[in-house]
Design a protein around this motif. Structure first.
Motif, PDB file in Angstrom:
ATOM      1  N   PHE A  89       0.797  -1.220   0.000  1.00 33.72           N
ATOM      2  CA  PHE A  89       0.000   0.000   0.000  1.00 33.72           C
ATOM      3  C   PHE A  89       0.835   1.278   0.000  1.00 33.72           C
ATOM      4  N   GLY A  90       2.156   1.141   0.079  1.00 32.47           N
ATOM      5  CA  GLY A  90       3.029   2.300  -0.011  1.00 32.47           C
ATOM      6  C   GLY A  90       2.840   3.316   1.093  1.00 32.47           C
ATOM      7  N   VAL A  91       2.474   2.864   2.297  1.00 34.25           N
ATOM      8  CA  VAL A  91       2.283   3.782   3.424  1.00 34.25           C
ATOM      9  C   VAL A  91       3.633   4.392   3.796  1.00 34.25           C
ATOM     10  N   ARG A  92       3.634   5.703   3.963  1.00 38.11           N
ATOM     11  CA  ARG A  92       4.898   6.424   4.167  1.00 38.11           C
ATOM     12  C   ARG A  92       5.556   6.118   5.508  1.00 38.11           C
ATOM     13  N   ARG A  93       4.757   5.967   6.547  1.00 33.90           N
ATOM     14  CA  ARG A  93       5.313   5.794   7.901  1.00 33.90           C
ATOM     15  C   ARG A  93       4.585   4.661   8.600  1.00 33.90           C
ATOM     16  N   VAL A  94       5.348   3.669   9.065  1.00 36.57           N
ATOM     17  CA  VAL A  94       4.762   2.517   9.751  1.00 36.57           C
ATOM     18  C   VAL A  94       5.369   2.415  11.139  1.00 36.57           C
ATOM     19  N   VAL A  95       4.515   2.435  12.152  1.00 40.48           N
ATOM     20  CA  VAL A  95       4.931   2.310  13.548  1.00 40.48           C
ATOM     21  C   VAL A  95       4.347   1.010  14.084  1.00 40.48           C
ATOM     22  N   ALA A  96       5.162   0.202  14.746  1.00 38.02           N
ATOM     23  CA  ALA A  96       4.688  -1.100  15.220  1.00 38.02           C
ATOM     24  C   ALA A  96       4.941  -1.284  16.706  1.00 38.02           C
ATOM     25  N   ARG A  97       3.971  -1.874  17.365  1.00 41.41           N
ATOM     26  CA  ARG A  97       4.065  -2.209  18.786  1.00 41.41           C
ATOM     27  C   ARG A  97       4.753  -3.559  18.942  1.00 41.41           C
ATOM     28  N   VAL A  98       5.744  -3.614  19.839  1.00 39.62           N
ATOM     29  CA  VAL A  98       6.423  -4.873  20.174  1.00 39.62           C
ATOM     30  C   VAL A  98       5.913  -5.313  21.544  1.00 39.62           C
ATOM     31  N   ASN A  99       5.239  -6.456  21.581  1.00 38.19           N
ATOM     32  CA  ASN A  99       4.692  -6.943  22.844  1.00 38.19           C
ATOM     33  C   ASN A  99       5.713  -7.740  23.649  1.00 38.19           C
ATOM     34  N   ASP A 100       6.510  -8.551  22.956  1.00 32.42           N
ATOM     35  CA  ASP A 100       7.507  -9.399  23.608  1.00 32.42           C
ATOM     36  C   ASP A 100       8.896  -8.916  23.196  1.00 32.42           C
ATOM     37  N   PRO A 101       9.704  -8.403  24.121  1.00 34.41           N
ATOM     38  CA  PRO A 101      11.036  -7.889  23.768  1.00 34.41           C
ATOM     39  C   PRO A 101      11.908  -8.888  23.027  1.00 34.41           C
ATOM     40  N   ARG A 102      11.650 -10.178  23.175  1.00 34.52           N
ATOM     41  CA  ARG A 102      12.437 -11.186  22.461  1.00 34.52           C
ATOM     42  C   ARG A 102      12.210 -11.133  20.955  1.00 34.52           C
ATOM     43  N   ASN A 103      11.130 -10.457  20.549  1.00 33.04           N
ATOM     44  CA  ASN A 103      10.815 -10.356  19.120  1.00 33.04           C
ATOM     45  C   ASN A 103      11.300  -9.051  18.488  1.00 33.04           C
ATOM     46  N   GLU A 104      12.007  -8.241  19.241  1.00 31.93           N
ATOM     47  CA  GLU A 104      12.413  -6.923  18.720  1.00 31.93           C
ATOM     48  C   GLU A 104      13.219  -7.018  17.432  1.00 31.93           C
ATOM     49  N   TRP A 105      14.015  -8.070  17.288  1.00 27.25           N
ATOM     50  CA  TRP A 105      14.869  -8.207  16.114  1.00 27.25           C
ATOM     51  C   TRP A 105      14.062  -8.287  14.817  1.00 27.25           C
ATOM     52  N   LEU A 106      12.796  -8.688  14.897  1.00 25.75           N
ATOM     53  CA  LEU A 106      11.947  -8.784  13.707  1.00 25.75           C
ATOM     54  C   LEU A 106      11.481  -7.421  13.211  1.00 25.75           C
ATOM     55  N   PHE A 107      11.381  -6.475  14.108  1.00 26.98           N
ATOM     56  CA  PHE A 107      10.729  -5.213  13.797  1.00 26.98           C
ATOM     57  C   PHE A 107      11.717  -4.218  13.188  1.00 26.98           C
ATOM     58  N   ASP A 108      12.055  -4.453  11.933  1.00 27.89           N
ATOM     59  CA  ASP A 108      12.986  -3.564  11.251  1.00 27.89           C
ATOM     60  C   ASP A 108      12.501  -3.286   9.834  1.00 27.89           C
ATOM     61  N   ALA A 109      13.331  -2.639   9.038  1.00 27.65           N
ATOM     62  CA  ALA A 109      12.922  -2.217   7.701  1.00 27.65           C
ATOM     63  C   ALA A 109      12.578  -3.392   6.800  1.00 27.65           C
ATOM     64  N   SER A 110      13.177  -4.555   7.031  1.00 30.34           N
ATOM     65  CA  SER A 110      12.883  -5.708   6.181  1.00 30.34           C
ATOM     66  C   SER A 110      11.438  -6.175   6.340  1.00 30.34           C
ATOM     67  N   TRP A 111      10.806  -5.815   7.450  1.00 26.94           N
ATOM     68  CA  TRP A 111       9.391  -6.107   7.664  1.00 26.94           C
ATOM     69  C   TRP A 111       8.528  -4.855   7.531  1.00 26.94           C
ATOM     70  N   GLY A 112       9.087  -3.799   6.961  1.00 26.35           N
ATOM     71  CA  GLY A 112       8.309  -2.596   6.699  1.00 26.35           C
ATOM     72  C   GLY A 112       8.152  -1.656   7.874  1.00 26.35           C
ATOM     73  N   VAL A 113       8.868  -1.919   8.966  1.00 24.02           N
ATOM     74  CA  VAL A 113       8.713  -1.119  10.184  1.00 24.02           C
ATOM     75  C   VAL A 113       9.676   0.066  10.171  1.00 24.02           C
ATOM     76  N   ASP A 114       9.134   1.276  10.290  1.00 20.81           N
ATOM     77  CA  ASP A 114       9.974   2.467  10.419  1.00 20.81           C
ATOM     78  C   ASP A 114      10.354   2.728  11.872  1.00 20.81           C
ATOM     79  N   VAL A 115       9.394   2.559  12.775  1.00 14.20           N
ATOM     80  CA  VAL A 115       9.649   2.776  14.205  1.00 14.20           C
ATOM     81  C   VAL A 115       9.010   1.640  14.986  1.00 14.20           C
TER      82      VAL A 115
END
Length: 223
Positions: A89-115
């Motif tokens: 969808f080409g959304v300019r800014r994507v912010v994602a909630r991390v519930n489990d700190p062990r999953n933080e490594w997933l939340f990066d640009a390769s998964w479309g996460v800006d913040v």
């Protein structure tokens, strides 16, 4: 600004209310029918949809939104929704909630996460910031992990007291953006003097953070 929020639980609703108070347009996406309550936030657009279903997101018009917030209680759903928002969808800014700190490594640009916002880590940082004097504390990661917001509280008897900001030789890609002094927020100039118990907020690149620690150590700060 048009903001779409995936997840209409307590977190999603709280974010929606804050954004609406700021004059933004908000859409809430929720897959559980019993969580949909337009009367709770009448100014928001409520959509019954699974945040990971491409066709449902198309029907909701996700491509017309400037910011997406993945705020469900499921980390897998948040990363999938983030990826769809950014790539489909080409959304300019994507912010994602991390519930489990062990999953933080997933939340990066390769998964479309800006913040990525990790509540446990943020709370831990705020506790450190509240009790640490003379130590550099990382408060937040910015720009897909390319920079950090860090804080240091000067001791009451700091050797920097009375000295101008310019004596603090900062490394490249680092800026002193704010001095918090009592109830004041000071945008520092080179000639502004430091005072004991000042809270210094820096933005620094990941690579320069260690050099910043060295620059502060030159003035007797243990960091």
């Amino acid at each position: 600004m048009r903001v779409a929020i995936a997840g209409a639980g307590a977190v999603g609703r709280s974010i929606a209310r804050e954004l609406l108070r700021g004059g933004h347009q908000v859409m809430l996406l929720e897959r559980q029918l019993d969580h949909i309550d337009p009367d709770a936030i009448p100014d928001a657009v409520w959509v019954h949809a699974d945040a990971c279903e491409l066709s449902l997101l198309e029907e909701a018009g996700l491509q017309t939104y400037e910011v997406v917030i993945a705020a469900t209680g499921d980390d897998k759903a948040n990363v999938v929704h983030s990826l769809l928002a950014k790539t489909e969808f080409g959304v300019r800014r994507v912010v994602a909630r991390v519930n489990d700190p062990r999953n933080e490594w997933l939340f990066d640009a390769s998964w479309g996460v800006d913040v990525a916002v990790s509540t446990p880590r943020l709370l831990a940082s705020l506790v450190e910031e509240a009790v640490s004097v003379g130590d550099l504390v990382r408060l937040m990661t910015l720009r897909q992990g390319q920079a950090n917001l860090v804080e240091l509280t000067l001791p009451a008897d700091t050797a920097l007291a009375g000295k101008p900001v310019r004596v603090l030789r900062l490394p490249r890609d680092t800026a002193l953006v704010t001095i918090l002094r009592g109830g004041r927020v000071i945008v520092p100039t080179p000639e502004d003097p430091f005072e004991g118990e000042d809270e210094l907020l820096f933005v620094t690149s990941q690579e320069a953070e260690e050099d910043l620690r060295g620059a502060l150590a030159e003035h007797g700060l243990k960091t």
